[in-house]
Design a protein around this motif. Structure first.
Motif, PDB file in Angstrom:
ATOM      1  N   ALA A 275      31.748 -46.423  -0.351  1.00  9.87           N
ATOM      2  CA  ALA A 275      30.489 -45.609  -1.285  1.00  9.87           C
ATOM      3  C   ALA A 275      31.246 -44.738  -1.717  1.00  9.87           C
ATOM      4  CB  ALA A 275      29.880 -44.496   0.198  1.00  9.87           C
TER       5      ALA A 275
ATOM      6  N   TRP B 228      23.765 -52.254  12.391  1.00 14.58           N
ATOM      7  CA  TRP B 228      23.506 -51.502  11.628  1.00 14.58           C
ATOM      8  C   TRP B 228      24.604 -51.723  10.706  1.00 14.58           C
ATOM      9  CZ3 TRP B 228      26.686 -47.280  10.027  1.00 14.58           C
ATOM     10  CH2 TRP B 228      25.839 -46.843   9.193  1.00 14.58           C
TER      11      TRP B 228
ATOM     12  N   ARG C 139      24.363 -52.894   7.514  1.00 14.99           N
ATOM     13  CA  ARG C 139      24.825 -51.665   5.741  1.00 14.99           C
ATOM     14  C   ARG C 139      25.997 -52.439   4.750  1.00 14.99           C
ATOM     15  NH1 ARG C 139      21.799 -49.643   7.941  1.00 14.99           N
ATOM     16  NH2 ARG C 139      20.749 -50.425   5.503  1.00 14.99           N
TER      17      ARG C 139
ATOM     18  N   ASP D  24      23.565 -54.677   1.844  1.00 13.36           N
ATOM     19  CA  ASP D  24      23.540 -53.181   1.132  1.00 13.36           C
ATOM     20  C   ASP D  24      24.757 -53.233   0.168  1.00 13.36           C
ATOM     21  OD1 ASP D  24      21.036 -52.591   2.459  1.00 13.36           O
ATOM     22  OD2 ASP D  24      21.931 -50.823   3.441  1.00 13.36           O
TER      23      ASP D  24
ATOM     24  N   ASN E  72      23.665 -49.921  -1.912  1.00 12.22           N
ATOM     25  CA  ASN E  72      23.697 -48.961  -0.809  1.00 12.22           C
ATOM     26  C   ASN E  72      23.147 -47.185  -1.597  1.00 12.22           C
ATOM     27  OD1 ASN E  72      25.302 -47.510   1.486  1.00 12.22           O
ATOM     28  ND2 ASN E  72      27.302 -47.297   0.141  1.00 12.22           N
ATOM     29  N   GLN E  73      22.405 -47.140  -0.255  1.00 14.37           N
ATOM     30  CA  GLN E  73      22.353 -46.008  -0.775  1.00 14.37           C
ATOM     31  C   GLN E  73      22.817 -44.700   0.174  1.00 14.37           C
ATOM     32  OE1 GLN E  73      19.564 -45.462  -3.190  1.00 14.37           O
ATOM     33  NE2 GLN E  73      20.146 -47.406  -3.195  1.00 14.37           N
ATOM     34  N   LYS E  74      24.112 -45.193   0.902  1.00 12.88           N
ATOM     35  CA  LYS E  74      24.727 -43.811   2.103  1.00 12.88           C
ATOM     36  C   LYS E  74      25.562 -43.604   1.839  1.00 12.88           C
ATOM     37  CE  LYS E  74      21.411 -45.511   5.660  1.00 12.88           C
ATOM     38  NZ  LYS E  74      20.083 -44.492   5.499  1.00 12.88           N
ATOM     39  N   SER E  75      25.777 -42.208   1.888  1.00 15.24           N
ATOM     40  CA  SER E  75      27.271 -41.218   1.194  1.00 15.24           C
ATOM     41  C   SER E  75      28.375 -41.629   1.923  1.00 15.24           C
ATOM     42  CB  SER E  75      26.804 -40.020   1.441  1.00 15.24           C
ATOM     43  OG  SER E  75      27.121 -39.587   2.771  1.00 15.24           O
TER      44      SER E  75
ATOM     45  N   HIS F   7      27.664 -39.782   5.467  1.00 21.38           N
ATOM     46  CA  HIS F   7      26.990 -40.433   6.180  1.00 21.38           C
ATOM     47  C   HIS F   7      27.785 -41.608   7.125  1.00 21.38           C
ATOM     48  CE1 HIS F   7      23.375 -41.989   7.754  1.00 21.38           C
ATOM     49  NE2 HIS F   7      23.668 -43.415   8.088  1.00 21.38           N
ATOM     50  N   TYR F   8      28.668 -42.638   6.386  1.00 20.39           N
ATOM     51  CA  TYR F   8      29.708 -43.465   7.413  1.00 20.39           C
ATOM     52  C   TYR F   8      30.411 -42.281   8.225  1.00 20.39           C
ATOM     53  CZ  TYR F   8      27.079 -46.830   4.275  1.00 20.39           C
ATOM     54  OH  TYR F   8      26.497 -47.688   3.721  1.00 20.39           O
TER      55      TYR F   8
END
Length: 150
Positions: A39, A108, A112, A115, A121-124, A127-128
């Protein structure tokens, strides 16, 4: 009878369960870390993106999924072994809930991974990093539950 066989093979089953848990947990800890770097440092559509996708897919499908299945199979065999689990105590229920939580976390992670594979992918990375603490908490609950037997 199956319960006699399970009792005779208890130590082998327990050993296989521990091995499966160790390999599953290694993947559960490593995949979110790959997601952090993916990411934060990788541009979608590049060779590096493709390399990360390959590593993530192989980790999930080649190590984590088989380990998850083995953990469940050997864990259920242990549960069915006579004299191992006293369901009147709190610990097996707490462990069962935490294992279900760990399994949900695994799911989950699989979502991801898709994604990333779809370039969606929209998560930073942050976040991970935060999500990587979830399996740690669940592992602590499981280990203390089983060993201390609350």
């Amino acid at each position: 009878m199956i319960t006699d066989w399970l009792a005779e093979w208890y130590l082998v089953t327990k050993s296989l369960h521990v091995i499966a848990v160790i390999t599953w947990m290694a993947g559960i800890f490593y995949l979110p870390r790959l997601f952090v770097y993916h990411a934060e440092q990788v541009e979608t559509g590049t060779r590096t993106d493709s390399m990360f996708q390959t590593m993530e897919r192989r980790l999930l499908r080649g190590i984590m999924n088989p380990s998850l299945i083995a953990t469940w199979v050997f864990g259920l065999a242990l549960v069915m072994t006579p004299g191992i689990v006293d369901w009147s105590m709190l610990w097996p229920w707490v462990k069962a809930a935490a294992v279900l939580g760990m399994t949900a976390f695994h799911g989950w992670l699989a979502v991801r991974r898709k994604d990333f594979a779809n370039g969606a992918n929209q998560k930073s990375g942050r976040h991970y990093r935060l999500m990587n603490e979830v399996p740690t908490v669940l592992m602590v609950v499981i280990v203390f539950g089983v060993i201390v037997k609350w």
